[in-house]
Write an enzyme that holds these catalytic residues in place. Structure first.
Site, short mmCIF file in Angstrom:
data_model
loop_
_atom_site.label_atom_id
_atom_site.label_comp_id
_atom_site.label_asym_id
_atom_site.label_seq_id
_atom_site.Cartn_x
_atom_site.Cartn_y
_atom_site.Cartn_z
N CYS A 110 -60.20 108.45 55.17
CA CYS A 110 -61.26 109.46 55.19
C CYS A 110 -61.12 110.46 54.04
O CYS A 110 -62.06 111.18 53.72
CB CYS A 110 -61.26 110.22 56.51
N SER A 122 -67.84 112.26 65.67
CA SER A 122 -68.65 112.15 64.45
C SER A 122 -69.34 110.79 64.41
O SER A 122 -68.74 109.77 64.75
CB SER A 122 -67.78 112.34 63.21
N HIS A 141 -70.53 111.27 58.92
CA HIS A 141 -69.21 110.94 58.36
C HIS A 141 -69.22 109.59 57.64
O HIS A 141 -68.67 108.61 58.12
CB HIS A 141 -68.17 110.95 59.50
#
Length: 403
Positions: free
Chosen positions: A87, A226, A348
């Site tokens: 991420c 998310s 996301h």
């Protein structure tokens, strides 16, 4: 490290479901926007750092992702460095670009984050996430984390949802937090996201509405997680010399960019990868939590936001729920958190998330955030980590921007 890189231009696609757009479009469009925002031409770019996490799994594009994306808009020949770091892929790209500018190698560097996660077969999307752990112990991790949950971890839902369920239950046990507190984070960020035209979800939802949604991993309901998203984000970094040449008189500087990875330590040791990054960023920048005006943090689940309040030292130990209840982290509060809507509402798209945080902070510090503007904002922090080893983040990025 402390840097002297300056954000000269920003660009970003709306985050969301873009089955009709290719990886090239999602990455190329924000680059053109960022370069124009900086008052530059593509020919001015000296190097490009491209963060992407899952294209190999979702689209089949491996190895030369950045070259493929950037050549589609006419940018080539320059060094193009592909960076994959869960991420934190594009935050890591920013870290590398800022270091090279600070070292004097480049005057103009492009940083891109891009991801295409939606796929007609949801199992493909979930497979992209299941590689962000040590695959040799993945099955054991899933079995331990999903105890008492329905089957399907890593198949019908991301395996990380079960990690978050464990984190939430542990937080409730240790601090006396409730599921209502987790819902408060989602509701707060939905208000912020409703003011962001680039956010995936723009409708405001109440605490009651969050609680009424299906439980995905006890006690976590769907809006506390998310969402999957497609999207791209880009920033142009320049040296101080180039900023003067461009006539940038009130620059937004990357004053600190810190990246650390998981390391073995005692389970109860407070000095872990996250706290180490944060402490180092504060020390290098000469700034502290009291100097922050706005924070963009990695709220992949609502409990992660609450936990991060304490990590970032924006509250006293044990008071993370209190500052949420007091409205300190809401727009108009003492230290607004996730004014973009955060991962929970902005979305996301993994490889693009880190740069999107930098864009939000830049807009805030430049007074360009519109309805979600934090009045007088001069200093902001981005917190972006990803992957899991054991029960801890595999890589953490902390970036501090200042006017």
């Amino acid at each position: 490290m402390r840097t002297n890189a300056i954000v000269a231009g920003v660009g970003m696609t709306p985050f969301g479901k873009h089955l009709d757009k290719s990886l090239k479009q999602l990455g190329g469009d924000p680059v053109l926007e960022a370069v124009a925002d900086a008052g530059l031409e593509l020919s001015d770019i000296e190097a490009a750092y491209v963060g992407n996490c899952a294209a190999g799994t979702v689209t089949g594009q491996e190895s030369i992702r950045g070259q493929v994306i950037l050549s589609s808009i006419g940018l080539g020949m320059i060094p193009i460095i592909n960076i994959e770091n869960a991420c934190g892929s594009s935050s890591t790209a920013l870290n590398q670009a800022a270091m090279m500018i600070s070292a004097g190698y480049y005057d103009v560097a492009l940083v891109v984050g891009v991801e295409k996660l939606f796929h007609e077969n949801k199992a493909v999307t979930y497979a992209a996430f299941s590689g962000a752990v040590d695959v040799e112990v993945r099955d054991q991790m899933i079995a331990e984390m999903s105890k008492g949950q329905s089957e399907g971890s890593g198949k019908s839902r991301s395996m990380f949802t079960d990690f978050y369920g464990v984190m939430a239950r542990d937080h409730m046990k240790k601090y006396g937090s409730t599921v209502e507190h987790f819902a408060m984070v989602s509701a707060k960020n939905s208000y912020h996201g409703s003011l962001n035209p680039k956010a995936q979800y723009r409708e405001e939802i109440s605490v009651e509405e969050v609680l009424a949604q299906p439980v995905i991993s006890d006690p976590i309901t769907r809006p506390m997680l998310s969402p999957v998203a497609d999207g791209g984000a880009a920033v142009v970094l320049v040296s101080e010399r180039k900023a003067r040449e461009l006539g940038i008189t009130d620059p937004v500087k990357v004053v600190s960019s810190v990246l650390h990875s998981f390391y073995e330590h005692e389970p109860n040791e407070e000095d872990n990868v996250t706290t180490r990054c944060i402490a180092e960023a504060y020390e290098e920048s000469g700034l502290g939590p009291d100097d922050l005006d706005v924070v963009e943090l990695h709220d992949s689940c609502s409990v992660c936001e609450i936990l991060s309040y304490e990590h970032l030292q924006i509250c006293k130990p044990g008071e993370s729920v209190k500052i949420l209840e007091d409205g300190d982290t809401r727009l108009g509060g003492r230290i607004p958190v996730n004014t973009s809507g955060g991962l929970l509402r902005k979305g996301h798209p993994v490889g693009a998330t880190g740069v999107s945080q930098i864009i939000e902070l830049t807009l805030q510090l430049q007074g360009r955030a519109g309805q979600r503007q934090v009045e007088g904002a001069r200093c902001g922090l981005a917190h972006n980590g990803g992957g899991t080893i054991g029960n801890e983040v595999a890589g953490m990025n902390i970036t501090i921007l200042s006017k």
